[in-house]
Design a protein around this motif. Structure first.
Motif, PDB file in Angstrom:
ATOM      1  N   ARG A 164       0.808  -1.221   0.000  1.00 21.27           N
ATOM      2  CA  ARG A 164       0.000   0.000   0.000  1.00 21.27           C
ATOM      3  C   ARG A 164       0.840   1.269   0.000  1.00 21.27           C
ATOM      4  O   ARG A 164       0.338   2.350   0.303  1.00 21.27           O
ATOM      5  N   THR A 165       2.119   1.167  -0.318  1.00 25.27           N
ATOM      6  CA  THR A 165       2.949   2.368  -0.348  1.00 25.27           C
ATOM      7  C   THR A 165       2.818   3.068  -1.695  1.00 25.27           C
ATOM      8  O   THR A 165       3.050   2.468  -2.740  1.00 25.27           O
ATOM      9  N   ILE A 166       2.419   4.329  -1.651  1.00 23.29           N
ATOM     10  CA  ILE A 166       2.307   5.141  -2.866  1.00 23.29           C
ATOM     11  C   ILE A 166       3.650   5.814  -3.100  1.00 23.29           C
ATOM     12  O   ILE A 166       4.191   6.450  -2.198  1.00 23.29           O
ATOM     13  N   SER A 167       4.211   5.637  -4.301  1.00 20.31           N
ATOM     14  CA  SER A 167       5.500   6.276  -4.618  1.00 20.31           C
ATOM     15  C   SER A 167       5.342   7.143  -5.855  1.00 20.31           C
ATOM     16  O   SER A 167       4.586   6.810  -6.757  1.00 20.31           O
ATOM     17  N   ARG A 168       6.120   8.180  -5.893  1.00 19.41           N
ATOM     18  CA  ARG A 168       6.154   9.029  -7.086  1.00 19.41           C
ATOM     19  C   ARG A 168       7.108   8.447  -8.108  1.00 19.41           C
ATOM     20  O   ARG A 168       8.171   7.948  -7.763  1.00 19.41           O
ATOM     21  N   GLN A 169       6.719   8.459  -9.376  1.00 16.06           N
ATOM     22  CA  GLN A 169       7.690   8.192 -10.431  1.00 16.06           C
ATOM     23  C   GLN A 169       7.953   9.507 -11.112  1.00 16.06           C
ATOM     24  O   GLN A 169       7.021  10.219 -11.463  1.00 16.06           O
ATOM     25  N   ARG A 170       9.223   9.801 -11.286  1.00 17.88           N
ATOM     26  CA  ARG A 170       9.563  11.109 -11.848  1.00 17.88           C
ATOM     27  C   ARG A 170      10.189  10.943 -13.221  1.00 17.88           C
ATOM     28  O   ARG A 170      10.847   9.943 -13.495  1.00 17.88           O
ATOM     29  N   ALA A 171       9.983  11.953 -14.064  1.00 16.56           N
ATOM     30  CA  ALA A 171      10.600  11.921 -15.386  1.00 16.56           C
ATOM     31  C   ALA A 171      12.044  12.394 -15.237  1.00 16.56           C
ATOM     32  O   ALA A 171      12.309  13.372 -14.550  1.00 16.56           O
ATOM     33  N   PHE A 172      12.975  11.685 -15.842  1.00 16.11           N
ATOM     34  CA  PHE A 172      14.368  12.162 -15.810  1.00 16.11           C
ATOM     35  C   PHE A 172      15.045  11.990 -17.158  1.00 16.11           C
ATOM     36  O   PHE A 172      16.215  12.272 -17.324  1.00 16.11           O
ATOM     37  N   LEU A 173      14.284  11.490 -18.141  1.00 11.98           N
ATOM     38  CA  LEU A 173      14.841  11.349 -19.484  1.00 11.98           C
ATOM     39  C   LEU A 173      14.035  12.234 -20.428  1.00 11.98           C
ATOM     40  O   LEU A 173      12.831  12.370 -20.263  1.00 11.98           O
ATOM     41  N   PRO A 174      14.687  12.811 -21.417  1.00 10.38           N
ATOM     42  CA  PRO A 174      13.906  13.557 -22.403  1.00 10.38           C
ATOM     43  C   PRO A 174      13.059  12.563 -23.201  1.00 10.38           C
ATOM     44  O   PRO A 174      13.548  11.516 -23.605  1.00 10.38           O
ATOM     45  N   ALA A 175      11.777  12.887 -23.399  1.00 10.11           N
ATOM     46  CA  ALA A 175      10.922  11.971 -24.156  1.00 10.11           C
ATOM     47  C   ALA A 175      11.070  12.274 -25.642  1.00 10.11           C
ATOM     48  O   ALA A 175      11.237  13.431 -26.026  1.00 10.11           O
ATOM     49  N   PRO A 176      11.007  11.244 -26.491  1.00  8.03           N
ATOM     50  CA  PRO A 176      11.009  11.502 -27.936  1.00  8.03           C
ATOM     51  C   PRO A 176       9.876  12.475 -28.277  1.00  8.03           C
ATOM     52  O   PRO A 176       8.787  12.390 -27.701  1.00  8.03           O
ATOM     53  N   THR A 177      10.140  13.370 -29.213  1.00  2.00           N
ATOM     54  CA  THR A 177       9.248  14.521 -29.371  1.00  2.00           C
ATOM     55  C   THR A 177       7.796  14.180 -29.660  1.00  2.00           C
ATOM     56  O   THR A 177       6.903  14.870 -29.222  1.00  2.00           O
ATOM     57  N   LYS A 178       7.558  13.112 -30.402  1.00  2.00           N
ATOM     58  CA  LYS A 178       6.171  12.861 -30.771  1.00  2.00           C
ATOM     59  C   LYS A 178       5.454  11.900 -29.830  1.00  2.00           C
ATOM     60  O   LYS A 178       4.376  11.403 -30.153  1.00  2.00           O
ATOM     61  N   THR A 179       6.068  11.586 -28.687  1.00  2.00           N
ATOM     62  CA  THR A 179       5.379  10.710 -27.740  1.00  2.00           C
ATOM     63  C   THR A 179       4.630  11.550 -26.720  1.00  2.00           C
ATOM     64  O   THR A 179       4.964  12.716 -26.507  1.00  2.00           O
ATOM     65  N   ARG A 180       3.623  10.964 -26.106  1.00  2.00           N
ATOM     66  CA  ARG A 180       2.879  11.663 -25.049  1.00  2.00           C
ATOM     67  C   ARG A 180       2.661  10.721 -23.883  1.00  2.00           C
ATOM     68  O   ARG A 180       2.570   9.506 -24.076  1.00  2.00           O
ATOM     69  N   PRO A 181       2.522  11.288 -22.675  1.00  2.00           N
ATOM     70  CA  PRO A 181       2.229  10.408 -21.542  1.00  2.00           C
ATOM     71  C   PRO A 181       0.823   9.793 -21.686  1.00  2.00           C
ATOM     72  O   PRO A 181      -0.061  10.408 -22.283  1.00  2.00           O
ATOM     73  N   ASP A 182       0.626   8.604 -21.154  1.00  2.00           N
ATOM     74  CA  ASP A 182      -0.647   7.910 -21.346  1.00  2.00           C
ATOM     75  C   ASP A 182      -1.843   8.736 -20.879  1.00  2.00           C
ATOM     76  O   ASP A 182      -2.866   8.781 -21.550  1.00  2.00           O
ATOM     77  N   TRP A 183      -1.706   9.379 -19.678  1.00  2.00           N
ATOM     78  CA  TRP A 183      -2.862  10.138 -19.167  1.00  2.00           C
ATOM     79  C   TRP A 183      -3.290  11.199 -20.169  1.00  2.00           C
ATOM     80  O   TRP A 183      -4.466  11.435 -20.385  1.00  2.00           O
ATOM     81  N   ARG A 184      -2.295  11.792 -20.834  1.00  2.00           N
ATOM     82  CA  ARG A 184      -2.613  12.864 -21.761  1.00  2.00           C
ATOM     83  C   ARG A 184      -3.309  12.315 -23.014  1.00  2.00           C
ATOM     84  O   ARG A 184      -4.281  12.897 -23.511  1.00  2.00           O
TER      85      ARG A 184
END
Ligand SMILES: Nc1nc2c(c(=O)[nH]1)N[C@H]1C(S)=C(S)[C@@H](COP(=O)(O)OP(=O)(O)OC[C@H]3O[C@@H](n4cnc5c(=O)[nH]c(N)nc54)[C@H](O)[C@@H]3O)O[C@H]1N2
Ligand SMILES: Nc1nc2c(c(=O)[nH]1)N[C@H]1C(S)=C(S)[C@@H](COP(=O)(O)OP(=O)(O)OC[C@H]3O[C@@H](n4cnc5c(=O)[nH]c(N)nc54)[C@H](O)[C@@H]3O)O[C@H]1N2
Ligand SMILES: [Mo]
Length: 857
Positions: free
Chosen positions: A434-454
Motif C-alpha cells: 500500500r505504499t504510494i511512490s512518485r515516479q519522476r521523469a528524468f529522461l527527455p521523451a522523444p518529441t512525438k510521444t505523449r504520456p498515457d494520461w494525456r
C-alpha cells in the motif's frame, strides 16, 4: 542518470522504504532498455505515420460512431498494471462515467483478480493487511506459489538478510517445482499442482483438532467459523496426502510448524491466483489466519505479493470491469450515484463489464466494434493467445498505446499511439504493501510521444468531454483521485488518501513514499490490528471450502505449469533489448523430468513440440528433476517477435475461476513430442534477420544478434541459404570438419566477419558465452569458427550475474583459486551477486558443486 555519451545508468534510491536502494537485475539493466531502438515514435494510422491531431481525431470519431450506432457496450478498453495511477484513473473515468460501460478490464485480471475477490470475500474490502517489515518480523514465512528469488528479488533478499541475522526464522516453500526460491527454504513442499485448497483446509482441520483456535478472536471478529471448519473436517492427513501428493510426515511437520508459530506470514502470488480455484486458494489461506487470530499483527498475516509496478494503484482507481473507482461497488446504486455526482458525468455504468477472457471473445463474436489496448500485450499474455490474436485482428477498429512499434499486439492495430515510457513520464504507483511512490521523469521523451494520461484525455476531449478531462498535468488528476477517496471513507471503506487531496504541484513532485490510508492525521501502518473489518457487521468472514477437480483429464498426458524467468519481464518488449539480460536464458525452453524425457525420447538440448487443442509451441529441452514426472514447466516470455513458435499462451485453454474470471495459467494438459530436427544451428549476426526455419529464437547480444535454429529439412545449398540469412551481398567462407560433425560458415563483408553459422545434426555444442563476448568486438576474425576460446583466453562461461556480467567459469575459478566458501565471499572477491542478488541461489549452487568436485578429486 544520463551520461555525457547519451547512455543511461540506473541506481536505486537508498531512502525508499520498500527496497532501500536495491534494484533487481531488470532494474539495474534499465539503461540498456530505454534507448530508442524499436520505439514507436509517431502516431500511426493504418500503417502510416500520422499527426497527433489526425490520429486522435480518427480514434474519437470511431469510438463516437460505435457508441452512437451500437451503444456503450460495443466499446472495450484493455489496460495494464503498468499504467500509472493517473493514467488509470482517467481511463476508468472515461469508460465508466462517460462512455457508460464497464467494459474496461486489464491484465490484472490475469494477475491479481483472484486475490481481489478473496480479500473482498474475507474482509469486505480489497486490502493487503500486512507491511513488508512483517516478513522480517515473522518467525515463519510460508511462500505459496511464489518464486520470490526470481520475481521479487528485493523482498527475497530482505527475508534472506533477516534469516541471516536471526537463523531461527524459518521459511517453507510450497511449489510443485524446485525453484531458485527453494534455496532460502528450510524445506520445500513439492505440492501437486492445484493441491493448495486441500493443504490449507487440512491446516484448518488440524488447527481445530489441536486446540489452536483463538476462540476469543473468532467470537469477537469472525463469522463463518462453524461452516468453514465443518467443510475442513474431511481433510484429514490421508485425504490431504492423496490430494497434494505430499507424505504424511511432511504434512505433519508443516502443520506443526504453522500451528506452533504465532508469528507466521503466508505469502502468495501466481501459483495461487492463476487457477480455476484461485479465489478459494486465497480464502483457504486467510481462513487459517483468521481462525488463529494471526492477522493485523507484527509478523503475522496473509500477504499477497503483486507483480506489476502498479497492480495495486489500478485496483484503487477501479480499473477492472467488476469495480468502481476508490474501491466503491459497481453493484451498489448509492455508490454509483455518489460517483456520478462527483464526476458530474452523464451516466455511470451500472453492471459489470466484460472480463479479459470474455472481452476478447466478444471481439471475436462481433459485439465489440472498437477496442483500445494500453500498455499490455494480450496477443502473447492471454490464454488461447492464437484465438485472442485472431479476435484483435477481426475487431473492426483497434487502437494500441505502447512504447514499442512491433509488439505482437501492435502489429494488429489500426491506430498506434506512441506513449512515453518509464523515466519519461511522471505520476504515482502503489506497491503490494500500500505504499504510494512518485515516479519522476528524468529522461527527455522523444518529441512525438505523449504520456498515457494525456493521450486518454485527448481522446476524451475529442469525444466531446472537454471540461471533464481538461487536465494539464498529472498532479491535477492525482488531487481529484485523492479527493474522491472521501467517497470511500464516508462509506466505511479503508481506502482513504484524502490527506493528499490538497497537495500543491510542488508537494506532489516531492511526495515521499507513504502507505495508505493517508488521512489528515498522516499515513498508517498495518491494517486490521483492531480486528475491525469492512463487512457491515465489522467482522471478517471465513469461507467454507471444498475441492473437486471436475475437469476431465483429456488425452493430453502432461500438466503444464507456466511462469517467469529471472532476467525477463513478461513479453520482453524491453528486457529483450538488453544483451545482458538475454544471456541468462536466451530461448524458450521447457523443464521436463528425466523419466518423462526418456519415455518420450527427447534428450538434453534437443527440441520438443508441445501441443494442446488450442495451440502448439517448440522449445529447448531442459532435462531436470526440478519438476516432478508428469509435469512440464515453460516460461511465458517468448513472442512472435523473438521466436518462431515460442509463445506458451496458445497452449493454454482459457478456463477461469468462476468468481474472479482469472484464467488458470498454471495448469493445462498438454502432449509433448520430440521435434524431428534434421539439423540444428547457432548463428551470430550483426543485423537483425528472421530465418525461414521451423524453429528459430533470437536474442540481442553486444553488436548484434544470436539466433538458435533448427529445421526438419536441410537447405539444398548452404551458401545461398546463409547468404539470405546474413543479408545477400556477403561472401562466405566454409569450414567443414567432418570429425567434429559441425558445419561452420563465416559471412564476410568488406573484409570483416559479419556473421557466423554453426550447424550440425545434433544440438550445436559451441562455447556460446565466449563467442558472444568475442563477436562484440568489430575486429573478430575466422578464429571464432573454432567455437571455443583459445587456450590462453579465459572463457567466462554461461552468464550467472547479469548485473556485473560474471559467468560461471569465472565464479568457479575464483572459488577454487581464492578458497571462497560462501556467497558473500564470492561477492567480495569478484562482485557477483552483490547488486540485485537474484543470482545468489545460482552462486550458492556453484559453491556446492565446486566443493563436491573438490572432495571427489
Ligand atoms: N523476473 C521477473 N519478475 C517478475 C515478473 C517477470 O515477468 N519477470 N513479473 C511480475 C509479475 S506481473 C508478477 S504477477 C509476479 C509473479 O511472481 P510469481 O507468482 O512468483 O511468479 P510465477 O513464476 O508466475 O509463479 C510462481 C510459482 O507458482 C508455482 N505454481 C504453479 N502452480 C502451482 C500450484 O498449483 N500451487 C502452488 N503452490 N504453486 C504453483 C510455479 O511453479 C512458480 O514457481 O512476478 C513479478 N516479477
Ligand atoms: N502463460 C502465462 N501467461 C501469463 C502469466 C503467466 O504466469 N503465464 N502471467 C500473467 C500476468 S501475472 C501478467 S501481469 C501478464 C503480463 O502480460 P502483458 O501485460 O501482456 O506483458 P508486458 O510485456 O508487461 O506488456 C506491457 C506492454 O506495455 C508496453 N509499455 C511499457 N511501458 C509502457 C508505458 O509507459 N505506456 C504504454 N502505453 N505502454 C508501455 C510494453 O512495450 C509492452 O508491450 O501476463 C499474464 N500472462
Ligand atoms: Mo502479474
Amino acid at each position: 542518470m544520463r551520461q555525457a555519451d547519451g547512455s543511461v545508468t540506473v541506481k536505486g534510491d537508498p531512502d525508499h522504504p520498500a527496497n532501500f536502494g536495491r534494484l533487481c537485475s531488470k532494474g539495474s539493466a534499465l539503461g540498456q532498455t530505454v534507448d530508442l531502438d524499436g520505439r514507436l515514435l509517431s502516431p500511426m494510422v493504418r500503417g502510416k505515420p500520422a499527426s497527433w491531431e489526425d490520429a486522435i481525431g480518427e480514434v474519437a470519431a470511431r469510438f463516437r460512431d460505435a457508441l452512437e450506432t451500437y451503444g456503450p457496450d460495443s466499446i472495450a478498453f484493455y489496460g495494464s498494471g503498468q499504467l500509472l495511477t493517473e493514467d488509470y484513473y482517467v481511463l476508468n473515468k472515461l469508460m465508466k462515467g462517460f462512455i457508460g460501460s464497464a467494459n474496461i478490464d486489464t491484465n490484472s485480471r490475469l494477475c491479481m483478480a483472484s486475490t481481489v475477490v478473496g480479500h473482498k470475500r474475507a474482509f469486505g474490502t480489497d486490502t493487503v493487511p500486512g507491511v513488508y517489515e512483517d516478513l522480517e518480523l515473522a518467525d515463519l514465512v510460508i511462500l505459496v506459489g511464489s518464486n520470490l528469488a526470481w520475481c521479487h528479488p528485493v523482498l527475497f533478499q530482505r527475508i534472506e538478510a533477516a534469516k541471516r541475522a536471526r537463523p531461527t526464522l524459518k521459511v517453507v516453500n510450497i511449489d510443485p517445482r524446485r525453484t531458485a526460491t527453494s534455496d532460502l527454504a528450510d524445506y520445500d513442499l513439492r505440492i501437486a499442482s492445484g493441491g493448495d485448497v486441500a493443504l490449507f483446509n487440512g491446516l484448518l482441520h488440524q488447527i481445530e483438532r489441536q486446540g489452536a483456535v483463538d476462540r476469543a478472536y473468532v467470537a469477537a471478529h469472525v463469522t463463518g467459523f462453524e461452516a468453514a471448519t465443518e467443510a475442513g473436517q474431511p481433510y484429514d492427513l490421508a485425504r490431504v496426502a492423496a490430494e497434494t501428493g505430499l507424505g504424511r510426515t511432511e504434512l505433519e511437520r508443516f502443520y506443526a510448524d504453522w500451528i506452533g508459530t504465532e508469528r507466521v506470514v503466508t505469502v502468495f502470488s501466481q501459483g495461487v491466483n492463476q487457477a480455476v480455484d484461485g479465489v478459494d486458494k486465497v480464502n483457504a489461506i486467510i481462513n487459517a489466519h483468521l481462525a488463529t487470530g494471526r492477522i493485523g499483527k507484527p509478523g503475522a498475516g496473509p500477504f499477497s505479493v503483486t507483480g506489476q509496478p502498479n497492480a495495486m494503484g489500478g485496483r484503487e482507481v477501479g480499473g477492472l470491469a467488476t469495480m468502481l473507482a476508490e474501491h466503491l461497488e459497481l453493484g451498489d446504486a448509492e455508490h454509483r450515484d455518489a460517483v456520478q455526482q462527483f464526476w458530474g458525468s452523464p451516466t455511470v455504468a451500472d453492471r459489470p463489464g466484460l472480463k479479459a477472457v470474455d472481452l476478447f471473445r466478444a471481439c471475436k463474436s462481433g459485439q465489440i466494434k472498437a477496442l483500445w489496448v494500453l500498455s499490455t500485450n494480450p496477443a502473447v499474455s492471454m490464454p488461447e493467445a492464437d484465438s485472442v490474436a485472431d479476435a484483435i485482428a477481426t475487431c473492426p477498429f483497434v487502437v494500441v498505446s505502447d512504447i514499442m512499434a512491433n509488439t505482437d499486439t501492435a502489429v494488429l492495430a489500426d491506430v498506434l499511439l506512441p506513449a512515453q515510457g518509464w523515466g519519461e513520464k511522471a505520476g504515482t504507483v502503489t506497491n503490494s504493501d500500500r505504499t504510494i511512490s512518485r515516479q519522476r521523469a528524468f529522461l527527455p521523451a522523444p518529441t512525438k510521444t505523449r504520456p498515457d494520461w494525456r493521450i486518454i484525455c485527448d481522446v476524451a476531449r475529442a469525444m466531446g468531454w472537454e471540461q471533464e478531462f481538461a487536465y494539464s498535468a498529472p498532479d491535477q488528476i492525482f488531487r481529484e483521485h485523492a479527493a474522491m477517496s472521501a467517497l470511500a471513507r464516508d462509506r466505511g471503506l479503508d481506502f482513504d488518501i484524502t490527506g493528499l487531496a490538497t497537495l500543491s504541484p510542488n508537494d506532489y513532485d516531492g511526495l515521499a513514499p507513504q502507505r495508505w490510508p493517508i488521512t489528515d492525521a498522516g499515513p498508517s501502518e498495518r491494517l486490521f490490528s483492531d480486528g475491525r473489518f469492512h463487512h457491515p457487521d465489522g467482522k471478517a468472514r471465513m469461507i467454507a471450502l471444498s475441492t473437486s477437480d471436475s475437469r476431465a483429464r483429456p488425452i493430453f498426458e502432461h500438466r503444464l505449469i507456466t511462469g517467469r524467468v529471472r532476467d525477463h519481464w513478461h513479453t520482453m518488449t524491453r528486457t529483450g533489448k538488453s544483451p545482458r539480460l538475454g544471456r541468462h536464458m536466451a530461448e524458450p525452453y521447457l523443464e521436463i523430468h528425466p523419466s518423462d524425457a526418456a519415455r518420450i525420447g527427447v534428450g538434453p538440448a534437443e527440441l520438443a513440440r508441445l501441443e494442446t487443442a488450442t495451440g502448439a509451441m517448440i522449445a529447448r529441452v531442459l532435462v531436470t528433476d526440478r519438476v516432478e514426472a508428469g509435469t512440464i514447466f515453460a516460461p511465458m516470455h517468448w513472442t512472435a517477435e523473438t521466436a518462431s513458435q515460442g509463445r506458451v499462451g496458445p497452449l493454454i485453454e482459457a478456463a477461469v475461476d468462476p468468481y474472479s474470471g482469472q484464467p488458470a495459467l498454471k495448469s493445462s494438459f498438454i502432449t509433448v513430442r520430440p521435434f524431428q530436427a534434421q539439423w540444428y544451428g547457432y548463428a551470430l549476426l550483426r543485423e537483425d534477420a528472421t530465418p525461414q526455419t521451423d524453429y528459430w529464437a533470437k536474442a540481442r547480444i553486444e553488436g548484434g544478434w544470436q539466433i538458435e535454429l533448427a529445421d526438419t529439412r536441410a537447405p539444398a545449398d548452404w551458401v545461398s541459404w546463409s547468404a539470405a540469412l546474413f543479408g545477400g551481398d556477403v561472401e562466405t567462407a566454409i569450414f567443414e570438419d567432418p570429425s567434429a560433425k559441425v558445419f561452420r560458415l563465416a559471412a564476410i563483408k568488406d573484409g570483416k566477419v559479419t556473421g557466423l553459422l554453426f550447424a550440425a545434426a545434433q544440438p550445436v555444442a559451441v562455447a556460446r558465452a565466449h563467442l558472444v563476448r568475442a563477436f562484440a568486438s568489430s575486429s573478430v576474425g575466422f578464429e571464432l569458427l573454432a567455437g571455443r576460446a583459445a587456450a590462453d583466453v579465459p572463457d567466462g562461461g554461461a552468464l550467472v550475474c547479469s548485473c556485473f556480467g560474471v559467468g560461471c567459469n569465472t565464479i568457479t575459478d575464483a572459488i577454487l583459486s581464492k578458497g571462497l566458501s560462501d556467497v558473500d565471499a564470492v561477492g567480495a572477491a569478484i562482485g557477483a551477486g552483490t547488486n540485485c542478488g537474484s543470482c545468489r541461489p545460482e552462486i550458492r549452487a556453484l559453491l556446492a558443486e565446486t566443493r563436491l568436485k573438490a572432495v571427489a578429486e
